[in-house]
Motif scaffolding. Structure first.
Motif, PDB file in Angstrom:
ATOM      1  N   ALA A 595       0.828  -1.205   0.000  1.00 25.53           N
ATOM      2  CA  ALA A 595       0.000   0.000   0.000  1.00 25.53           C
ATOM      3  C   ALA A 595       0.865   1.258   0.000  1.00 25.53           C
ATOM      4  CB  ALA A 595      -0.936  -0.005   1.216  1.00 25.53           C
ATOM      5  N   GLN A 596       1.950   1.214   0.764  1.00 23.27           N
ATOM      6  CA  GLN A 596       2.851   2.367   0.771  1.00 23.27           C
ATOM      7  C   GLN A 596       3.554   2.523  -0.576  1.00 23.27           C
ATOM      8  OE1 GLN A 596       4.907   1.087   4.343  1.00 23.27           O
ATOM      9  NE2 GLN A 596       4.285   2.968   5.375  1.00 23.27           N
ATOM     10  N   CYS A 597       3.971   1.418  -1.182  1.00 24.03           N
ATOM     11  CA  CYS A 597       4.577   1.485  -2.520  1.00 24.03           C
ATOM     12  C   CYS A 597       3.587   2.063  -3.530  1.00 24.03           C
ATOM     13  CB  CYS A 597       5.034   0.092  -2.953  1.00 24.03           C
ATOM     14  SG  CYS A 597       6.382  -0.580  -1.961  1.00 24.03           S
ATOM     15  N   ALA A 598       2.341   1.617  -3.458  1.00 22.38           N
ATOM     16  CA  ALA A 598       1.327   2.130  -4.381  1.00 22.38           C
ATOM     17  C   ALA A 598       1.092   3.627  -4.155  1.00 22.38           C
ATOM     18  CB  ALA A 598       0.021   1.351  -4.213  1.00 22.38           C
ATOM     19  N   TRP A 599       1.060   4.032  -2.888  1.00 24.58           N
ATOM     20  CA  TRP A 599       0.862   5.461  -2.608  1.00 24.58           C
ATOM     21  C   TRP A 599       2.017   6.293  -3.161  1.00 24.58           C
ATOM     22  CZ3 TRP A 599      -2.351   9.155  -1.433  1.00 24.58           C
ATOM     23  CH2 TRP A 599      -1.860  10.346  -0.955  1.00 24.58           C
ATOM     24  N   ARG A 600       3.257   5.816  -2.956  1.00 21.69           N
ATOM     25  CA  ARG A 600       4.417   6.543  -3.488  1.00 21.69           C
ATOM     26  C   ARG A 600       4.391   6.584  -5.016  1.00 21.69           C
ATOM     27  NH1 ARG A 600       9.002   7.002  -0.474  1.00 21.69           N
ATOM     28  NH2 ARG A 600       9.762   8.117  -2.323  1.00 21.69           N
ATOM     29  N   ALA A 601       3.959   5.508  -5.643  1.00 24.24           N
ATOM     30  CA  ALA A 601       3.885   5.473  -7.108  1.00 24.24           C
ATOM     31  C   ALA A 601       2.851   6.477  -7.621  1.00 24.24           C
ATOM     32  CB  ALA A 601       3.546   4.062  -7.576  1.00 24.24           C
ATOM     33  N   LEU A 602       1.672   6.523  -6.978  1.00 27.83           N
ATOM     34  CA  LEU A 602       0.658   7.493  -7.396  1.00 27.83           C
ATOM     35  C   LEU A 602       1.117   8.928  -7.131  1.00 27.83           C
ATOM     36  CD1 LEU A 602      -2.607   5.720  -6.170  1.00 27.83           C
ATOM     37  CD2 LEU A 602      -1.776   5.937  -8.523  1.00 27.83           C
ATOM     38  N   HIS A 603       1.824   9.105  -6.024  1.00 30.00           N
ATOM     39  CA  HIS A 603       2.358  10.439  -5.723  1.00 30.00           C
ATOM     40  C   HIS A 603       3.357  10.880  -6.787  1.00 30.00           C
ATOM     41  CE1 HIS A 603       4.171  13.759  -3.577  1.00 30.00           C
ATOM     42  NE2 HIS A 603       5.348  13.154  -3.640  1.00 30.00           N
ATOM     43  N   ARG A 604       4.218   9.954  -7.196  1.00 32.45           N
ATOM     44  CA  ARG A 604       5.190  10.289  -8.240  1.00 32.45           C
ATOM     45  C   ARG A 604       4.478  10.561  -9.572  1.00 32.45           C
ATOM     46  NH1 ARG A 604      10.841   7.232  -9.319  1.00 32.45           N
ATOM     47  NH2 ARG A 604      11.042   7.927  -7.165  1.00 32.45           N
ATOM     48  N   TRP A 605       3.464   9.802  -9.892  1.00 32.16           N
ATOM     49  CA  TRP A 605       2.715  10.033 -11.139  1.00 32.16           C
ATOM     50  C   TRP A 605       2.081  11.425 -11.142  1.00 32.16           C
ATOM     51  CZ3 TRP A 605      -2.911   9.894 -11.443  1.00 32.16           C
ATOM     52  CH2 TRP A 605      -3.380  10.089 -12.733  1.00 32.16           C
ATOM     53  N   ARG A 606       1.492  11.817 -10.033  1.00 31.46           N
ATOM     54  CA  ARG A 606       0.859  13.133  -9.965  1.00 31.46           C
ATOM     55  C   ARG A 606       1.881  14.260 -10.018  1.00 31.46           C
ATOM     56  NH1 ARG A 606      -3.499  13.297  -5.192  1.00 31.46           N
ATOM     57  NH2 ARG A 606      -3.752  15.366  -6.110  1.00 31.46           N
ATOM     58  N   ARG A 607       3.114  13.980  -9.602  1.00 28.69           N
ATOM     59  CA  ARG A 607       4.141  15.021  -9.656  1.00 28.69           C
ATOM     60  C   ARG A 607       4.711  15.185 -11.055  1.00 28.69           C
ATOM     61  NH1 ARG A 607       9.424  14.311  -6.084  1.00 28.69           N
ATOM     62  NH2 ARG A 607       9.908  12.888  -7.775  1.00 28.69           N
ATOM     63  N   PHE A 608       4.955  14.068 -11.751  1.00 27.69           N
ATOM     64  CA  PHE A 608       5.543  14.139 -13.083  1.00 27.69           C
ATOM     65  C   PHE A 608       4.493  14.386 -14.168  1.00 27.69           C
ATOM     66  CE2 PHE A 608       9.016  11.778 -10.996  1.00 27.69           C
ATOM     67  CZ  PHE A 608      10.066  12.595 -11.368  1.00 27.69           C
TER      68      PHE A 608
END
Length: 683
Positions: A595-608
């Motif tokens: 869940a934390q990996c998924a959250w970090r991945a979505l966070h990175r997607w929204r940033r880039f």
């Protein structure tokens, strides 16, 4: 004019334009009084004799009249100083002493030096003293006071509104006006102080040449009477007052055009800000290109390094095989040469024996057999040489592939060093351009503030009453802008946008491991506080997009990698870049949940992905066939509306409790009838 000046002491001027008019009229009045006083002083005839008379120019040129006055009284001062042995004639006390000694016959007889003084000289000195006392300082007091009031009003209202900030580029117009304003104010104040204090020095102490105007000293030097400053006292008073008037008039004139010059600077600063923005955008684009090129070269270098490391043993084996095969080829060639030489020797021996008809030790049959064997061996050896050479070519071809990889590795390393240097240079240029843009923005804000205050109609009233010059809204906006700028500096210092790392500001998700087991309404209530951090996963202050990301990160489980690959990116990110992102997320989150990996991945997607929207995330879930999450996602995006509460009308006091339900039914029926009638009326 006096009423206007007095009114400025009790109430503020309506505008700066009105203030300019009043001040200039007051200065013109004082200048006219000064000119009239000079004409009156220099045009007095009195009872002087012809020797004291000198041509005068009236009021046309005050310097000419002043020089004529000094020249008329210079012989008197020189004679008094010579007879009384005075080094300087600079005080009232010296003049009175000379007059007393010159009038007393007994003292003249007792002192030999005083015998040569003429009685007319004492009379002339008395006349000079009386003329100075009649005009200085009594006739100048009113003009000095009026000029002092003008100077105080200029100091109070004619402001530059400029403060030098080291973090911003200086505004040359405002800076120069501030410096000149300080000089004009200081010059006017010093001249008025000298004009007020020099007469007191003349009456009580002695005049000092350092406190006199340069123009007066030049006239005294020209008349060769610099040691007698009392002769130029009236001239110096007029020069001091005129210098103060000139400084104040120049101050007012420059203040009138200050706002227009600031407006021109404002337009120039806006143009420069646009140029800096364009330059910064171009530099950032070049930096991103250079960073992408550097990362690509780093990836290629790492790949070549891994390949070369895996080919090290193979390369050594090929080199050994090449050396061994080379030795075999050489040995075969040597055998061929030896056998060829042996065959030629046998043939030559038979030929010589046939010519000399001598018998040889070798039997002819055996010799023929040996020649036949040598020929067969030579054929076999020569046939094996091409095969061995083909094997040699194959080995060298394989080694050339490895050599090409080594050469490519060296080229990539050299190019990578150049690219890193270029990236570092562009980072410094971006930081410098961002700093210059920030300085330009600060200067632009201050320039706009100066122009706003200088052109506002209520600035003079605020200055008069001591109120803040800026409005409350402008003060709050400036405070918010300053806090925002400080926050940006703390979160993203100069140049940090050029070397961002994905692990900076690690996202904390303390409650993300708790799986959501509730209904869609419960999932919609789970929100995040901000888009970058999640301190409390149960708060209700997040946006719907944040709630969707939180929900998906909790429920996506092992499919988070596929989801990250399925999400769109603008600007486009290649497959290798996405794989590297996933590898970095896995490496940086060792020991953390999916869940934390998924959250970090979505966070990175929204940033880039600058155009990230919830619909794109929902479309990616559809492509992954994770339709089980769609109802909850839709519930997060469109939470159920709160039930409407119908307020009931109060009951009449005479209704019994058992009749209340029937009363409510009748009331609802009446409401329905009225609603139907209103619809029909509208139709």
């Amino acid at each position: 004019r006096e009423n206007a000046m007095d009114s400025l002491q009790a109430s503020p001027p309506r505008s700066l334009h009105q203030l300019y008019t009043i001040l200039l009229e007051e200065l013109s009045r004082v200048r006219a009084q000064l000119t009239s006083l000079e004409f009156e002083f220099y045009s007095q005839d009195g009872t002087e004799d012809d020797a004291m008379q000198a041509p005068r120019s009236g009021a046309a040129d005050s310097d000419v009249d002043a020089y004529a006055f000094i020249c008329r009284w210079a012989p008197v001062a020189k004679e008094v100083m010579q007879c009384h042995s005075l080094a300087e004639l600079n005080s009232m006390r010296q003049m009175q002493s000379a007059i007393v000694l010159g009038r007393d016959p007994e003292l003249r007889e007792a002192q030999p030096d005083l015998k040569h003084i003429k009685p007319e000289t004492c009379i002339k000195l008395t006349r000079l003293q009386n003329r100075l006392l009649a005009y200085v300082p009594s006739r100048f007091t009113g003009m000095i006071d009026a000029t002092g009031r003008v100077q105080a009003l200029c100091d109070k209202y004619l402001l530059s509104f400029y403060t030098l900030n080291l973090r911003q580029a200086p505004i040359e117009t405002a800076k120069k006006y501030t410096v000149n304003r300080r000089e004009w104010n200081s010059k006017a104040r010093d001249c008025l102080n000298n004009a007020l204090y020099n007469p007191h020095l003349f009456l009580r102490d002695c005049l000092r040449l350092g406190r006199m105007q340069k123009s007066t000293l030049a006239l005294l030097n020209r008349a060769d009477i610099i040691t007698a400053p009392v002769v130029g006292l009236f001239t110096d008073e007029c020069a001091q007052l005129r210098a103060a008037l000139d400084a104040l008039e120049e101050w007012i004139e420059h203040d009138q055009g200050y706002a227009s010059f600031i407006a021109a600077d404002l337009a120039e600063l806006e143009k420069r800000r646009g140029q800096l923005k364009t330059s910064l955008t171009e530099l950032r684009h070049r930096l991103h290109t250079s960073q992408f090129r550097t990362r690509s070269l780093q990836a290629e270098k790492a790949r070549l390094q891994v390949e070369l490391a895996s080919l090290t043993d193979r390369e050594s084996e090929l080199l050994q095989a090449e050396e061994q095969l080379y030795q075999e080829v050489n040995s075969v060639k040597i055998d061929c040469e030896m056998k060829e030489f042996r065959r030629e020797e046998i043939k030559r021996a038979f030929k010589e024996s046939a010519e000399s008809e001598q018998e040889t030790e070798l039997d002819p049959a055996a010799a023929q057999l040996l020649l036949k064997q040598l020929k067969e061996q030579l054929r076999i050896l020569r046939h094996s040489i091409p095969q061995m050479e083909r094997r040699m070519l194959a080995l060298r071809s394989k080694l050339s592939v490895i050599d090409d990889k080594h050469r490519r590795f060296n080229e990539v390393s050299e190019t990578l060093r150049d690219s890193e240097k270029e990236t570092l240079r562009l980072k410094n240029e971006v930081s410098s351009a961002a700093y210059q843009l920030e300085q330009c923005q600060l200067s632009l804000d201050q320039c706009a503030q100066i122009h706003r205050l200088k052109t506002a109609a209520d600035t003079t009233s605020k200055v008069f009453h001591g109120m803040p010059l800026e409005t409350r809204a402008a003060q709050e906006a400036a405070t918010q802008k300053m806090l925002h700028r400080q926050h940006q500096q703390q979160q993203k210092p100069p140049g940090s946008d050029t070397n961002r790392s994905d692990d900076r500001g690690k996202v904390s998700l303390p409650a993300i491991n708790q799986q959501s087991r509730g209904t869609a309404a419960a999932a919609a209530a789970a929100t995040v506080t901000t888009a970058r951090t999640l301190e409390n996963a149960t708060d209700g202050d997040g946006s719907p997009f944040d709630r969707v990301c939180l929900l998906v990160s909790r429920r996506i489980e092992i499919d988070w990698k596929r989801l990250y690959r399925a999400l769109p990116f603008v600007p486009q990110r290649g497959r290798e870049t996405i794989d590297r992102d996933i590898e970095e997320l896995q490496t940086g989150l060792v020991g953390e949940s999916r869940a934390q990996c998924a959250w970090r991945a979505l966070h990175r997607w929204r940033r880039f992905h600058r155009r990230a929207k919830p619909g794109e995330l929902r479309a990616a879930l559809v492509r992954l066939r994770r339709t089980d999450l769609l109802p909850e996602v839709d519930a997060c995006l469109a939470p159920p509306a709160a039930p409407t509460v119908v307020k009931e009308t109060p009951l009449p006091a005479n209704i019994a409790k058992e009749l209340v339900p029937y009363y409510r039914q009748v009331e609802r029926y009446d409401n329905l009838v009225m609603a139907r009638r209103s619809k029909e009326a509208v139709k």
